[in-house]
Design an enzyme around this catalytic site. Structure first.
Site, mmCIF file in Angstrom:
data_model
loop_
_atom_site.group_PDB
_atom_site.id
_atom_site.type_symbol
_atom_site.label_atom_id
_atom_site.label_comp_id
_atom_site.label_asym_id
_atom_site.label_seq_id
_atom_site.Cartn_x
_atom_site.Cartn_y
_atom_site.Cartn_z
ATOM 1 N N HIS A 55 -36.304 27.776 -4.272
ATOM 2 C CA HIS A 55 -35.401 29.122 -4.505
ATOM 3 C C HIS A 55 -34.685 29.336 -3.120
ATOM 4 O O HIS A 55 -34.778 28.478 -2.263
ATOM 5 C CB HIS A 55 -36.512 30.246 -4.523
ATOM 6 C CG HIS A 55 -37.236 30.200 -5.746
ATOM 7 N ND1 HIS A 55 -37.709 31.467 -6.313
ATOM 8 C CD2 HIS A 55 -37.358 29.204 -6.883
ATOM 9 C CE1 HIS A 55 -38.259 31.127 -7.561
ATOM 10 N NE2 HIS A 55 -38.023 29.813 -7.913
ATOM 11 N N GLU A 57 -34.698 31.761 -0.650
ATOM 12 C CA GLU A 57 -35.403 31.967 0.697
ATOM 13 C C GLU A 57 -35.977 30.857 0.921
ATOM 14 O O GLU A 57 -35.970 30.400 2.122
ATOM 15 C CB GLU A 57 -36.567 33.162 0.126
ATOM 16 C CG GLU A 57 -35.931 34.437 -0.256
ATOM 17 C CD GLU A 57 -35.917 34.443 -1.937
ATOM 18 O OE1 GLU A 57 -35.824 35.612 -2.157
ATOM 19 O OE2 GLU A 57 -35.822 33.442 -2.494
ATOM 20 N N CYS A 82 -39.102 36.578 -5.621
ATOM 21 C CA CYS A 82 -40.122 36.454 -6.427
ATOM 22 C C CYS A 82 -41.586 36.381 -5.926
ATOM 23 O O CYS A 82 -41.598 36.519 -4.447
ATOM 24 C CB CYS A 82 -39.927 35.153 -7.164
ATOM 25 S SG CYS A 82 -40.181 33.545 -6.247
#
Length: 149
Positions: A55, A57, A82
Site C-alpha cells: 500500500h 503508506e 486501511c
C-alpha cells in the site's frame, strides 16, 4: 487549515497517487516527513509489483528504511489508511497523520485517535477527484485493494 509544510507534503503524496494511477495501479500516495524534511515518499504498488501489502503508506515506510524513531514524524497519505496501514502507524508510534481525504474510504480515523495519534483530514479536492475517478473506472481493482468482493 493545513500549514504550508502540511500542504507541501500532502501535494507530494497526491503526486505519488497520480503516478500510481498513471501506471495502472491504485492511486494512493504517501510521504513520511520529519518536520520540514522529507524522509521518503511512495505509492500503492499492489498492481505494479504484484504485492498485496504494498500500500502507499507501506511503500513510503519501506523506502524510509530503518529509523531510530518515528515519534517525531508525520505520515501524509492521500487516502484514509486501511486497517493494515493504521496498525503499522500505531506499531511504529507515528504521532501524526495528515489524510488527503476520507470521503471515498474511511473508518480508521477514530482508532488512530483512540491510540493517541493526531489525525488531520484535509478534504483535498484533488485527492477526492482522483479516487472517485479510479473507483468509477476500475471498481474490481478497488474492491481487490480493500479486500471486498
Amino acid at each position: 487549515m493545513l500549514s504550508d509544510t502540511d500542504a507541501k507534503f500532502l501535494r507530494i503524496a497526491y503526486e505519488e497517487a497520480k503516478g500510481g494511477y498513471d501506471e495502472g495501479g491504485c492511486p494512493i500516495g504517501s510521504v513520511l516527513a520529519r518536520g520540514d524534511d522529507l524522509v521518503s515518499q511512495g505509492r500503492n504498488q499492489r498492481v505494479q509489483k504484484g504485492d498485496p501489502i504494498a500500500h502507499g503508506e507501506m511503500d513510503a515506510l519501506r523506502k524510509a528504511g530503518r529509523q531510530k524513531t518515528y515519534r517525531d514524524t508525520t505520515l501524509y497519505t492521500s487516502l484514509s489508511p486501511c486497517m493494515m496501514c493504521t496498525g503499522t502507524i500505531i506499531q511504529f508510534g507515528i504521532p501524526r497523520v495528515v489524510i488527503g481525504e476520507n470521503t471515498t474510504f474511511g473508518g480508521n480515523e477514530d482508532l488512530l485517535r483512540d491510540r493517541g495519534v493526531e489525525v488531520i483530514i484535509a478534504d483535498d479536492p484533488d485527492c477526492i477527484a482522483l479516487m472517485t475517478k479510479f473507483i468509477e473506472e476500475k471498481p474490481e481493482l478497488w474492491n481487490e485493494d480493500i479486500a471486498e468482493e
